[in-house]
Write an enzyme that holds these catalytic residues in place. Structure first.
Site, PDB file in Angstrom:
ATOM      1  N   GLU A  70       0.849  -1.199   0.000  1.00 26.57           N
ATOM      2  CA  GLU A  70       0.000   0.000   0.000  1.00 26.57           C
ATOM      3  C   GLU A  70       0.882   1.244   0.000  1.00 26.57           C
ATOM      4  OE1 GLU A  70      -3.416   0.091   0.135  1.00 26.57           O
ATOM      5  OE2 GLU A  70      -3.779  -2.039   0.426  1.00 26.57           O
ATOM      6  N   ASP A  95     -19.107 -10.386  -8.888  1.00 23.78           N
ATOM      7  CA  ASP A  95     -19.008  -9.634  -7.640  1.00 23.78           C
ATOM      8  C   ASP A  95     -18.360  -8.267  -7.861  1.00 23.78           C
ATOM      9  OD1 ASP A  95     -19.251  -9.414  -4.695  1.00 23.78           O
ATOM     10  OD2 ASP A  95     -17.052  -9.355  -4.810  1.00 23.78           O
TER      11      ASP A  95
END
Length: 160
Positions: A70, A95
């Site tokens: 991240e 999804d």
């Protein structure tokens, strides 16, 4: 997996998803390729998760914990995260469309009709922490000519 094989494999499902969700297939394929390393990432192989969708508290399906990179506080860090897990890639594609459609943070994205503008809107909405996320998606759309997956929709007179 070679890029052309990956595109051939998920392109038709991305085009079908476009008809249901309004999400450009070019964006779906580029995002899946980027997030999964053309289907070769551990997350794609172990959890059939092509899009890096995390499993938050609202997720009631299967999950897997894996490390992720991240961009936080102006630097790259590695942290563990819970991810959604699927039985197969088609379930992941379904999804993904539902995730973007149901999440209010991405509502503005649906005013975008091209893969490139959708990529910019998703990045602006905060899908990924990478400050170059939209640029990377757009580069993939261009390099692999993914806009060919988004021909104009022929609407019947009854639909207009």
């Amino acid at each position: 997996m070679k890029p052309q094989d990956f595109i051939a494999l998920i392109g038709p499902a991305a085009q079908a998803s476009r008809l249901q969700t309004g999400i450009p297939a070019s964006f779906v394929v580029a995002q899946a390729a980027l997030e999964s390393g053309w289907g070769e990432s551990g997350l794609a192989k172990r959890a059939k998760n092509l899009f890096g969708i995390k499993a938050d508290r609202s997720w009631t399906g299967q999950r897997i914990t894996l490390n992720t990179r991240e961009f936080l506080n102006q630097k790259w860090v590695v942290i563990p995260a819970d991810w959604r897990a699927y039985p197969d890639w088609p379930a992941c594609l379904v999804d993904h469309g539902q995730f973007l459609r149901r999440n209010k943070r991405y509502a503005a994205c649906f005013a975008c009709t091209t893969g490139k503008t959708f990529a910019q809107a998703v990045a602006k909405a905060g899908y990924a922490t990478d400050p170059r996320y939209a640029d990377k998606l757009i580069a993939m759309i261009d390099k692999y000519q993914l806009e060919a997956l988004d021909p104009p929709l022929n609407l019947s007179p009854e639909a207009t």
